[in-house]
Design a protein around this motif. Structure first.
Motif, PDB file in Angstrom:
ATOM      1  N   ALA A   9       0.778  -1.308  -0.111  1.00  0.00           N
ATOM      2  CA  ALA A   9      -0.088  -0.196  -0.005  1.00  0.00           C
ATOM      3  C   ALA A   9       0.885   1.274  -0.137  1.00  0.00           C
ATOM      4  O   ALA A   9       2.115   1.347   0.359  1.00  0.00           O
ATOM      5  N   THR A  10       0.323   2.112  -0.469  1.00  0.00           N
ATOM      6  CA  THR A  10       0.993   3.508  -0.237  1.00  0.00           C
ATOM      7  C   THR A  10      -0.112   4.757  -0.037  1.00  0.00           C
ATOM      8  O   THR A  10      -1.495   4.399   0.287  1.00  0.00           O
ATOM      9  N   SER A  20      -5.654   5.427 -12.710  1.00  0.00           N
ATOM     10  CA  SER A  20      -6.110   5.969 -14.078  1.00  0.00           C
ATOM     11  C   SER A  20      -6.500   4.681 -15.311  1.00  0.00           C
ATOM     12  O   SER A  20      -6.220   3.808 -15.077  1.00  0.00           O
ATOM     13  N   GLU A  21      -7.139   5.512 -16.205  1.00  0.00           N
ATOM     14  CA  GLU A  21      -7.438   4.590 -17.367  1.00  0.00           C
ATOM     15  C   GLU A  21      -6.373   4.204 -17.946  1.00  0.00           C
ATOM     16  O   GLU A  21      -6.031   2.702 -18.444  1.00  0.00           O
ATOM     17  N   GLN A  22      -5.245   4.729 -18.006  1.00  0.00           N
ATOM     18  CA  GLN A  22      -3.804   4.286 -18.732  1.00  0.00           C
ATOM     19  C   GLN A  22      -3.383   3.195 -17.945  1.00  0.00           C
ATOM     20  O   GLN A  22      -2.910   2.251 -18.397  1.00  0.00           O
ATOM     21  N   LEU A  23      -3.321   3.391 -16.578  1.00  0.00           N
ATOM     22  CA  LEU A  23      -2.824   2.455 -15.776  1.00  0.00           C
ATOM     23  C   LEU A  23      -3.614   1.037 -15.730  1.00  0.00           C
ATOM     24  O   LEU A  23      -3.244  -0.223 -15.849  1.00  0.00           O
ATOM     25  N   LEU A  24      -4.875   1.123 -15.721  1.00  0.00           N
ATOM     26  CA  LEU A  24      -5.824   0.118 -15.624  1.00  0.00           C
ATOM     27  C   LEU A  24      -5.385  -0.675 -17.090  1.00  0.00           C
ATOM     28  O   LEU A  24      -5.516  -1.818 -16.975  1.00  0.00           O
ATOM     29  N   THR A  25      -5.358  -0.027 -18.025  1.00  0.00           N
ATOM     30  CA  THR A  25      -5.104  -0.588 -19.434  1.00  0.00           C
ATOM     31  C   THR A  25      -3.750  -1.291 -19.305  1.00  0.00           C
ATOM     32  O   THR A  25      -3.577  -2.546 -19.870  1.00  0.00           O
ATOM     33  N   ALA A  26      -2.774  -0.781 -18.848  1.00  0.00           N
ATOM     34  CA  ALA A  26      -1.562  -1.456 -18.687  1.00  0.00           C
ATOM     35  C   ALA A  26      -1.397  -2.545 -17.927  1.00  0.00           C
ATOM     36  O   ALA A  26      -1.091  -3.660 -18.082  1.00  0.00           O
ATOM     37  N   MET A 101       1.371   2.097  -8.730  1.00  0.00           N
ATOM     38  CA  MET A 101       0.967   3.311  -8.020  1.00  0.00           C
ATOM     39  C   MET A 101       1.604   4.482  -8.707  1.00  0.00           C
ATOM     40  O   MET A 101       2.370   4.642  -9.626  1.00  0.00           O
ATOM     41  N   PRO A 102       0.829   5.744  -8.533  1.00  0.00           N
ATOM     42  CA  PRO A 102       1.152   7.121  -9.189  1.00  0.00           C
ATOM     43  C   PRO A 102       2.379   7.387  -8.835  1.00  0.00           C
ATOM     44  O   PRO A 102       3.200   8.347  -9.250  1.00  0.00           O
TER      45      PRO A 102
END
Length: 281
Positions: A9-10, A20-26, A101-102
């Motif tokens: 966790a962070t 984000s949508e980008q991270l979900l896709t990746a 994580m961001p």
């Protein structure tokens, strides 16, 4: 070997910040690679510890504490279970993972205990045998039972009928002359070479399988398919469609267990029970 791959966790994950949508896709693409490689067995993301509870054990006492929990570095935000050849292979796969994580983050890899690790404490093998029995029960609990219908040369016609009558969706269709392996000699009735060897189709949420079989001799007896539909109007329409060219065995009517229930045998000899589930408050 099996390993648990732990996403630590962070601050952002504990704050409930969604990827984000980008991270979900990746991450979706990464999971697809894991599945294709046969490595990923399960995995999920976890909601923040603010939605968690912790149970503390002290002797016979149990103390429940509501989240959130302050020790962010000791919390996890998600996990996978992988089957890998070695820890090195697991490390190599983790190194290919997008940063989950961001901000800066950590992923920990922990081997799972296997029964071989307890051999010194299970000299007779009784615990191993018991665990294997548990695993068999779990496999059966996760098994699926699907109807497989044989239409004796009318499978193509039946699939088209169910598409029209029930909004069925044909998922797969293979004919005998498309089989990648040769059929056993003399198993197929003459003229069945271009008939359907295997098909699958969906009616609502249920997947059924179908075939012409190896010959025209087939019977549909000793069972019925239950079709549960949410509304009376839709049930009426489905029942009438199934009855066309078939026979009504019990007209649709209100019963003590359902506002609509009836039995019909369609033109292919398949018996159906059409019903509207009783709404409970």
């Amino acid at each position: 070997m099996r390993v648990m791959v732990i996403v630590k966790a962070t601050k952002s994950s504990e704050d409930g910040v969604l990827p984000s949508e980008q991270l979900l896709t990746a991450m979706s693409q990464y999971n697809e690679e894991l599945i294709k490689a046969g490595i990923m067995k399960s995995g999920d993301g976890l909601k923040p510890s603010s939605e968690a509870k912790r149970v503390h054990f002290q002797g016979n006492q149990r103390t429940v504490t509501d989240g959130p929990f302050a020790e962010t570095k000791e919390l996890i935000a998600g996990f996978w279970i992988w089957e890998v050849a070695s820890m090195q292979e697991a490390v190599e796969w983790v190194q290919r993972c997008p940063n989950p994580m961001p901000e800066e983050s950590d992923i920990e890899i922990r081997p799972l205990y296997e029964m071989d690790d307890f051999v010194d404490n299970d000299t007779e093998g009784a615990i191993r045998a018991r665990e294997q029995a548990f695993a068999q029960v779990q496999s059966l609990q996760n098994a699926t039972v699907q109807p497989y219908l044989f239409f004796g040369g009318r499978c193509e016609e039946a699939l088209s009928f169910y598409e029209q009558a029930l909004g069925a969706v044909v998922v797969t269709k293979m004919r005998f002359d498309q089989s990648p392996d040769p059929l056993p000699e003399d198993i197929l009735q003459a003229g069945f070479e271009h008939n359907i060897m295997h098909a699958s189709f969906k009616v609502g949420q249920m997947t059924l399988m179908a075939s012409d079989g190896c010959g025209a001799k087939t019977t549909m007896s000793g069972f019925r398919l239950t079709l549960a539909i949410a509304t009376e109007k839709a049930a009426d329409a489905a029942f009438d469609a199934l009855a066309e060219g078939g026979s009504v065995d019990m007209p649709l009517a209100e019963t003590f267990w359902s506002p609509r229930f009836g039995m019909v045998t369609d033109r292919f000899g398949v018996g159906w029970m059409v019903m509207v589930p009783e709404v409970t408050s």
